[in-house]
Design a protein around this motif. Structure first.
Motif, mmCIF file in Angstrom:
data_model
loop_
_atom_site.group_PDB
_atom_site.id
_atom_site.type_symbol
_atom_site.label_atom_id
_atom_site.label_comp_id
_atom_site.label_asym_id
_atom_site.label_seq_id
_atom_site.Cartn_x
_atom_site.Cartn_y
_atom_site.Cartn_z
ATOM 1 N N ARG A 87 3.910 80.419 20.241
ATOM 2 C CA ARG A 87 4.965 79.523 20.716
ATOM 3 C C ARG A 87 4.697 79.165 22.166
ATOM 4 N NH1 ARG A 87 10.826 81.013 18.984
ATOM 5 N NH2 ARG A 87 9.921 80.154 17.096
ATOM 6 N N VAL A 88 4.884 77.891 22.499
ATOM 7 C CA VAL A 88 4.690 77.432 23.873
ATOM 8 C C VAL A 88 5.770 78.043 24.766
ATOM 9 C CG1 VAL A 88 4.663 75.430 25.408
ATOM 10 C CG2 VAL A 88 3.633 75.275 23.124
ATOM 11 N N GLU A 89 5.341 78.733 25.819
ATOM 12 C CA GLU A 89 6.303 79.296 26.765
ATOM 13 C C GLU A 89 6.519 78.366 27.948
ATOM 14 O OE1 GLU A 89 5.163 83.290 27.876
ATOM 15 O OE2 GLU A 89 6.440 84.072 26.278
ATOM 16 N N GLU A 90 5.424 77.858 28.508
ATOM 17 C CA GLU A 90 5.521 76.959 29.648
ATOM 18 C C GLU A 90 4.508 75.847 29.474
ATOM 19 O OE1 GLU A 90 5.640 78.596 33.681
ATOM 20 O OE2 GLU A 90 5.721 80.564 32.742
ATOM 21 N N ALA A 91 4.830 74.678 29.990
ATOM 22 C CA ALA A 91 3.886 73.568 29.990
ATOM 23 C C ALA A 91 3.832 72.985 31.392
ATOM 24 C CB ALA A 91 4.315 72.490 28.990
ATOM 25 N N GLN B 183 -14.189 62.677 33.976
ATOM 26 C CA GLN B 183 -13.953 62.874 32.540
ATOM 27 C C GLN B 183 -12.482 63.075 32.206
ATOM 28 O OE1 GLN B 183 -15.828 64.644 34.646
ATOM 29 N NE2 GLN B 183 -16.272 66.676 33.875
ATOM 30 N N HIS B 184 -11.625 63.219 33.250
ATOM 31 C CA HIS B 184 -10.190 63.347 33.013
ATOM 32 C C HIS B 184 -9.460 62.317 33.877
ATOM 33 C CE1 HIS B 184 -10.669 66.927 30.647
ATOM 34 N NE2 HIS B 184 -11.338 67.516 31.612
ATOM 35 N N PRO B 185 -9.563 61.049 33.528
ATOM 36 C CA PRO B 185 -8.943 60.017 34.356
ATOM 37 C C PRO B 185 -7.429 60.114 34.389
ATOM 38 C CG PRO B 185 -9.733 59.078 32.307
ATOM 39 C CD PRO B 185 -10.233 60.498 32.351
ATOM 40 N N SER B 186 -6.810 60.694 33.363
ATOM 41 C CA SER B 186 -5.362 60.866 33.368
ATOM 42 C C SER B 186 -5.053 62.357 33.442
ATOM 43 C CB SER B 186 -4.758 60.255 32.104
ATOM 44 O OG SER B 186 -5.302 60.858 30.952
ATOM 45 N N PRO B 187 -3.871 62.697 33.907
ATOM 46 C CA PRO B 187 -3.517 64.124 34.010
ATOM 47 C C PRO B 187 -3.612 64.811 32.652
ATOM 48 C CG PRO B 187 -1.876 62.759 35.097
ATOM 49 C CD PRO B 187 -2.783 61.831 34.344
ATOM 50 N N ILE B 188 -4.018 66.064 32.654
ATOM 51 C CA ILE B 188 -4.049 66.812 31.408
ATOM 52 C C ILE B 188 -2.917 67.832 31.413
ATOM 53 C CG2 ILE B 188 -6.525 66.509 31.139
ATOM 54 C CD1 ILE B 188 -6.891 69.395 32.014
ATOM 55 N N ARG B 189 -2.453 68.152 30.235
ATOM 56 C CA ARG B 189 -1.341 69.101 30.105
ATOM 57 C C ARG B 189 -1.883 70.460 29.661
ATOM 58 N NH1 ARG B 189 2.922 67.743 26.394
ATOM 59 N NH2 ARG B 189 4.335 68.861 27.776
ATOM 60 N N ILE B 190 -1.334 71.483 30.272
ATOM 61 C CA ILE B 190 -1.744 72.859 30.013
ATOM 62 C C ILE B 190 -0.508 73.656 29.608
ATOM 63 C CG2 ILE B 190 -2.642 74.977 31.086
ATOM 64 C CD1 ILE B 190 -4.807 72.988 30.796
ATOM 65 N N ALA B 191 -0.669 74.495 28.598
ATOM 66 C CA ALA B 191 0.443 75.328 28.139
ATOM 67 C C ALA B 191 0.053 76.791 28.162
ATOM 68 C CB ALA B 191 0.844 74.941 26.713
ATOM 69 N N SER B 192 1.037 77.648 28.426
ATOM 70 C CA SER B 192 0.839 79.058 28.133
ATOM 71 C C SER B 192 1.519 79.328 26.801
ATOM 72 C CB SER B 192 1.398 79.952 29.241
ATOM 73 O OG SER B 192 2.767 79.705 29.444
ATOM 74 N N VAL B 193 0.747 79.890 25.879
ATOM 75 C CA VAL B 193 1.208 80.108 24.510
ATOM 76 C C VAL B 193 1.274 81.609 24.243
ATOM 77 C CG1 VAL B 193 0.659 79.773 22.063
ATOM 78 C CG2 VAL B 193 0.217 77.934 23.713
ATOM 79 N N ARG B 194 2.447 82.076 23.855
ATOM 80 C CA ARG B 194 2.613 83.481 23.489
ATOM 81 C C ARG B 194 2.338 83.630 21.996
ATOM 82 N NH1 ARG B 194 3.006 88.448 25.784
ATOM 83 N NH2 ARG B 194 4.390 87.568 27.382
ATOM 84 N N LEU B 195 1.260 84.354 21.660
ATOM 85 C CA LEU B 195 0.931 84.568 20.259
ATOM 86 C C LEU B 195 1.850 85.628 19.660
ATOM 87 C CD1 LEU B 195 -2.958 84.673 20.495
ATOM 88 C CD2 LEU B 195 -1.535 82.783 19.683
ATOM 89 N N GLN B 196 2.116 85.491 18.359
ATOM 90 C CA GLN B 196 2.881 86.547 17.675
ATOM 91 C C GLN B 196 2.131 87.871 17.751
ATOM 92 O OE1 GLN B 196 4.121 85.545 13.702
ATOM 93 N NE2 GLN B 196 5.347 83.795 14.374
ATOM 94 N N ALA B 197 0.777 87.792 17.845
ATOM 95 C CA ALA B 197 -0.044 89.000 17.930
ATOM 96 C C ALA B 197 0.077 89.676 19.288
ATOM 97 C CB ALA B 197 -1.503 88.661 17.624
#
Ligand SMILES: [Zn+2]
Length: 101
Positions: free
Chosen positions: A40-44, A53-67
């Motif tokens: 589940r995404v915790e923060e974006a 190679q990244h002309p537009s901003p990229i989005r990064i998420a921290s994902v908490r795995l069920q594991a």
């Protein structure tokens, strides 16, 4: 589609990411790999980069795995905190969080 794999401690079952040499919880040296499974995404957040190679901003998420572990992944537009996702590994080695339907 290749799902990201994480390490699982063969003794206590804790999920580990990134790879470790031994289990930080119980010290066991026997670790095996399994698909990361749902998370589940915790923060974006949005990274502003000037690289060609990244002309537009990229989005990064921290994902908490069920594991257990938290994995930092690229995120598609339109997905935010609280979204159930799975982690996909691209041929280029990038980890993407994809909405889990
Ligand atoms: Zn362990």
């Amino acid at each position: 589609v290749t799902e990201l794999e994480i390490q699982i401690c063969s003794a206590c079952g804790v999920g580990l990411f990134p790879d470790r040499l031994r289990c930080p919880r119980c010290g066991n040296l026997q670790l095996h790999r399994e698909p990361a499974g749902p998370g589940r995404v915790e923060e974006a957040t949005r990274l502003h980069r000037t690289a060609v190679q990244h002309p537009s901003p990229i989005r990064i998420a921290s994902v908490r795995l069920q594991a257990g572990p938290v994995v930092v992944a690229r995120l598609d537009d339109g997905i935010g905190p609280g979204t159930d996702v799975r982690l996909e590994l691209t041929p280029g080695g990038a980890v993407w969080a994809r909405a889990h339907i």
